[in-house]
Design a protein around this motif. Structure first.
Motif, PDB file in Angstrom:
ATOM      1  N   ALA A 126      26.871  39.348  23.670  1.00  0.00           N
ATOM      2  CA  ALA A 126      25.861  39.078  22.650  1.00  0.00           C
ATOM      3  C   ALA A 126      25.088  37.821  22.995  1.00  0.00           C
ATOM      4  O   ALA A 126      25.627  36.874  23.579  1.00  0.00           O
ATOM      5  CB  ALA A 126      26.543  38.919  21.286  1.00  0.00           C
ATOM      6  N   SER A 127      23.784  37.805  22.617  1.00  0.00           N
ATOM      7  CA  SER A 127      22.950  36.610  22.798  1.00  0.00           C
ATOM      8  C   SER A 127      22.050  36.471  21.583  1.00  0.00           C
ATOM      9  O   SER A 127      21.502  37.464  21.084  1.00  0.00           O
ATOM     10  CB  SER A 127      22.119  36.712  24.078  1.00  0.00           C
ATOM     11  OG  SER A 127      21.300  37.870  24.057  1.00  0.00           O
ATOM     12  N   SER A 128      21.915  35.248  21.080  1.00  0.00           N
ATOM     13  CA  SER A 128      21.135  35.002  19.864  1.00  0.00           C
ATOM     14  C   SER A 128      19.709  34.604  20.208  1.00  0.00           C
ATOM     15  O   SER A 128      19.419  34.152  21.317  1.00  0.00           O
ATOM     16  CB  SER A 128      21.796  33.899  19.032  1.00  0.00           C
ATOM     17  OG  SER A 128      21.924  32.711  19.802  1.00  0.00           O
ATOM     18  N   SER A 129      18.796  34.763  19.230  1.00  0.00           N
ATOM     19  CA  SER A 129      17.395  34.401  19.413  1.00  0.00           C
ATOM     20  C   SER A 129      16.912  33.637  18.184  1.00  0.00           C
ATOM     21  O   SER A 129      17.702  33.185  17.355  1.00  0.00           O
ATOM     22  CB  SER A 129      16.553  35.659  19.645  1.00  0.00           C
ATOM     23  OG  SER A 129      16.602  36.501  18.519  1.00  0.00           O
TER      24      SER A 129
ATOM     25  N   ILE B 145      25.351  52.657  13.044  1.00  0.00           N
ATOM     26  CA  ILE B 145      24.060  52.438  13.694  1.00  0.00           C
ATOM     27  C   ILE B 145      23.981  53.303  14.944  1.00  0.00           C
ATOM     28  O   ILE B 145      24.952  53.424  15.701  1.00  0.00           O
ATOM     29  CB  ILE B 145      23.877  50.957  14.067  1.00  0.00           C
ATOM     30  CG1 ILE B 145      23.788  50.107  12.786  1.00  0.00           C
ATOM     31  CG2 ILE B 145      22.630  50.750  14.921  1.00  0.00           C
ATOM     32  CD1 ILE B 145      23.821  48.629  13.055  1.00  0.00           C
ATOM     33  N   SER B 146      22.815  53.916  15.163  1.00  0.00           N
ATOM     34  CA  SER B 146      22.562  54.725  16.355  1.00  0.00           C
ATOM     35  C   SER B 146      21.461  54.056  17.175  1.00  0.00           C
ATOM     36  O   SER B 146      20.488  53.540  16.622  1.00  0.00           O
ATOM     37  CB  SER B 146      22.136  56.140  15.954  1.00  0.00           C
ATOM     38  OG  SER B 146      21.849  56.921  17.099  1.00  0.00           O
ATOM     39  N   SER B 147      21.621  54.058  18.493  1.00  0.00           N
ATOM     40  CA  SER B 147      20.636  53.416  19.367  1.00  0.00           C
ATOM     41  C   SER B 147      20.373  54.274  20.600  1.00  0.00           C
ATOM     42  O   SER B 147      21.306  54.819  21.194  1.00  0.00           O
ATOM     43  CB  SER B 147      21.137  52.028  19.798  1.00  0.00           C
ATOM     44  OG  SER B 147      20.312  51.473  20.797  1.00  0.00           O
TER      45      SER B 147
ATOM     46  N   THR C 221      21.439  48.555  25.015  1.00  0.00           N
ATOM     47  CA  THR C 221      21.023  47.228  24.572  1.00  0.00           C
ATOM     48  C   THR C 221      20.505  47.381  23.151  1.00  0.00           C
ATOM     49  O   THR C 221      19.477  48.029  22.920  1.00  0.00           O
ATOM     50  CB  THR C 221      19.933  46.640  25.484  1.00  0.00           C
ATOM     51  OG1 THR C 221      20.448  46.512  26.817  1.00  0.00           O
ATOM     52  CG2 THR C 221      19.485  45.272  25.000  1.00  0.00           C
ATOM     53  N   VAL C 222      21.221  46.822  22.204  1.00  0.00           N
ATOM     54  CA  VAL C 222      20.953  47.080  20.780  1.00  0.00           C
ATOM     55  C   VAL C 222      20.449  45.796  20.118  1.00  0.00           C
ATOM     56  O   VAL C 222      21.131  44.766  20.119  1.00  0.00           O
ATOM     57  CB  VAL C 222      22.237  47.562  20.060  1.00  0.00           C
ATOM     58  CG1 VAL C 222      21.931  47.923  18.608  1.00  0.00           C
ATOM     59  CG2 VAL C 222      22.837  48.752  20.808  1.00  0.00           C
ATOM     60  N   SER C 223      19.241  45.867  19.546  1.00  0.00           N
ATOM     61  CA  SER C 223      18.654  44.683  18.908  1.00  0.00           C
ATOM     62  C   SER C 223      18.507  44.845  17.404  1.00  0.00           C
ATOM     63  O   SER C 223      18.056  43.912  16.728  1.00  0.00           O
ATOM     64  CB  SER C 223      17.280  44.386  19.522  1.00  0.00           C
ATOM     65  OG  SER C 223      16.419  45.510  19.389  1.00  0.00           O
ATOM     66  N   ASN C 224      18.879  46.018  16.862  1.00  0.00           N
ATOM     67  CA  ASN C 224      18.690  46.257  15.429  1.00  0.00           C
ATOM     68  C   ASN C 224      20.009  46.285  14.649  1.00  0.00           C
ATOM     69  O   ASN C 224      20.049  46.722  13.506  1.00  0.00           O
ATOM     70  CB  ASN C 224      17.946  47.577  15.209  1.00  0.00           C
ATOM     71  CG  ASN C 224      18.720  48.786  15.712  1.00  0.00           C
ATOM     72  OD1 ASN C 224      19.616  48.644  16.541  1.00  0.00           O
ATOM     73  ND2 ASN C 224      18.383  49.966  15.229  1.00  0.00           N
ATOM     74  N   ALA C 225      21.084  45.806  15.269  1.00  0.00           N
ATOM     75  CA  ALA C 225      22.385  45.860  14.602  1.00  0.00           C
ATOM     76  C   ALA C 225      22.721  44.552  13.895  1.00  0.00           C
ATOM     77  O   ALA C 225      23.237  44.543  12.783  1.00  0.00           O
ATOM     78  CB  ALA C 225      23.476  46.199  15.616  1.00  0.00           C
ATOM     79  N   VAL C 226      22.441  43.421  14.565  1.00  0.00           N
ATOM     80  CA  VAL C 226      22.690  42.090  14.002  1.00  0.00           C
ATOM     81  C   VAL C 226      21.395  41.296  14.100  1.00  0.00           C
ATOM     82  O   VAL C 226      20.836  41.152  15.191  1.00  0.00           O
ATOM     83  CB  VAL C 226      23.823  41.361  14.766  1.00  0.00           C
ATOM     84  CG1 VAL C 226      24.026  39.962  14.203  1.00  0.00           C
ATOM     85  CG2 VAL C 226      25.117  42.163  14.703  1.00  0.00           C
ATOM     86  N   THR C 227      20.900  40.807  12.986  1.00  0.00           N
ATOM     87  CA  THR C 227      19.613  40.109  12.944  1.00  0.00           C
ATOM     88  C   THR C 227      19.548  38.974  13.962  1.00  0.00           C
ATOM     89  O   THR C 227      20.437  38.111  14.023  1.00  0.00           O
ATOM     90  CB  THR C 227      19.358  39.529  11.540  1.00  0.00           C
ATOM     91  OG1 THR C 227      19.392  40.581  10.588  1.00  0.00           O
ATOM     92  CG2 THR C 227      18.008  38.826  11.477  1.00  0.00           C
TER      93      THR C 227
END
Length: 467
Positions: free
Chosen positions: A97-100, A254-256, A260-266
């Motif tokens: 995981a990486s935060s933005s 959640i489905s992706s 690389t999933v960007s819509n699971a954790v804000t």
């Protein structure tokens, strides 16, 4: 074969156009035409020099835009909470995981139930990968990606269909694979061996929206080899079905389309690598702030090094590199905030100093001391809504490279100048051809020097033709 300098004309081309006797244009006539044109043709070298200069300038501006874009990516990742948050995974073999900028602190329980995968199709076996499979009939192969459901097929709106033409010279398995790969459609083709025989394997990007449909028009052999529809003719065998990634985050499914999933954790990007469970923790981390600031300094210096190189080479006569450096220097010198003690905090107090060549020097111990003393102020100096250093530099890059920006305008102007120079070059080439052939016919008909040359007069100027 001899030719007229800067004109692209040769004795053969003059012979074919002048019909000056059975022997054509003699070497003496060709040399005479060459001397006459060379004396008048000062524009061709100037045009070529101007074109070379403009192309070098365009290349330099492209490199400048690319360098600024790379720095912009770093700045955007450090804005908001991206500077001060750190995302960690308890099971790095399951996911990382990486935060933005918009990351929110918290703990997230994640279960990866299924990884996304692309579809794989396999053709029937043939005896050789290089044997020609098609007749003389040109064959059109249309590739589409989309979703299959029931009896329907919905094209993926993000991927435009692509058609390729297969002729006998590229109708072997190897030729078809090369044609598909060269189409840059996103489908990967390769030839695989099974015993003494060979087949064509096609792989799509991940996700159910990337199921392949292939329509074939033309050669019947290729139709029987390649035609495929999820709900129709299936001359290829599906060995792997396309599927989405499936995961559960804090009880929410959640489905992706991608792993690389960007819509699971804000504000957090998850990279899924295996099925399993992981706990992702996003927290404020002073150590991470220090690492991110060090990363910013390294990337800034890399861009500044590129600016210096461009100033000495492709853009040595342009203002763009120095303009960028000046704007960056002002932003760096003006960057400041108020610390918790009420005093002003700037980059120098963080151990970051601007060097004469435009680079930044970092005193890691001084930075760490500032972070220990007042981490909130350090974070605000770099990222504070619209007034932090990262936002300021990012806005300056947008003003330079965005629509209407000075660098974008310069790129547009250089492209227009190149187009104009190419038009002038084409006109000059046509004028030279006309004058060279006229001179060749005239000289070939004379047994002595042109009268106009014996009395000091000159032949008609070719630039009259250019207007």
């Amino acid at each position: 074969m001899s030719s007229i300098p800067n004109s692209g004309l040769s004795a053969a081309s003059l012979n074919s156009l002048t019909n000056s006797g059975s022997g054509g244009v003699s070497p003496e006539v060709l040399a005479r035409v060459s001397r006459t044109l060379q004396a008048q043709n000062s524009l061709a070298p100037k045009l070529n020099a101007a074109l070379s200069s403009d192309k070098a300038k365009l290349s330099g501006l492209g490199q400048l835009q690319s360098a600024l874009g790379s720095l912009q990516d770093v700045l955007q990742s450090l804005s908001g909470n991206g500077l001060s948050t750190n995302a960690s995974s308890s099971a790095s073999k399951v996911l990382t995981a990486s935060s933005s900028a918009s990351a929110q602190t918290g703990t997230y329980s994640i279960q990866v139930k299924q990884l996304a995968q692309g579809q794989v199709l396999q053709s029937k076996l043939v005896k050789s990968p290089d044997v020609t499979l098609a007749s003389d009939v040109p064959t059109q192969v249309k590739l589409e990606l989309g979703s299959a459901s029931g009896s329907g097929f919905a094209a993926n709106p993000a991927v435009k269909a692509k058609s390729i033409v297969i002729n006998p010279n590229n109708s072997s398995l190897q030729g078809i694979a090369s044609a598909i790969n060269e189409a840059n459609f996103g489908v990967t083709a390769k030839v695989t061996q099974s015993g003494a025989n060979y087949s064509l394997s096609l792989s799509t990007p991940t996700g159910t929206e990337n199921t392949l449909r292939i329509s074939v028009t033309g050669d019947s052999t290729l139709q029987k080899l390649l035609a495929y529809s999820p709900n129709g003719v299936k001359n290829l065998s599906e060995t792997v079905a396309a599927q989405n990634a499936q995961l559960n985050v804090n009880g929410k499914d959640i489905s992706s389309q991608s792993n690389t999933v960007s819509n699971a954790v804000t504000g957090t990007s998850l990279k899924l690598t295996a099925k399993g469970s992981s706990e992702v923790v996003i927290k404020q981390d002073n150590e991470q702030v220090g690492k991110n600031i060090s990363n910013f300094v390294a990337n800034f210096n890399a861009v500044n090094s590129k600016l210096r190189s461009l100033q000495q080479n492709e853009l040595k006569t342009e203002r763009a590199p120095s303009q960028v450096q000046d704007q960056f220097s002002r932003a760096l010198r003006n960057a400041s905030t108020t610390g918790s003690d009420g005093n002003t905090l700037n980059l120098e107090k963080l151990g970051i100093t601007l060097q004469k060549n435009g680079d930044l020097a970092l005193d890691a111990e001084k930075l760490q001391a500032a972070l220990t003393r007042d981490p909130s102020a350090v974070t605000q100096l770099f990222s504070n809504n619209s007034s932090g250093l990262t936002e300021s530099l990012n806005n300056q890059i947008k003003s330079l490279t965005g629509s209407g920006g000075s660098i974008s305008r310069e790129v547009s102007n250089v492209n227009k100048d190149i187009a104009s120079l190419n038009q002038k070059k084409d006109s000059l080439s046509r004028a030279l051809t006309l004058q060279a052939n006229a001179l060749a016919r005239q000289y070939s008909q004379q047994s002595s020097a042109l009268p106009g040359l014996t009395d000091g007069s000159k032949p008609g100027n070719l630039f009259d033709i250019l207007g």
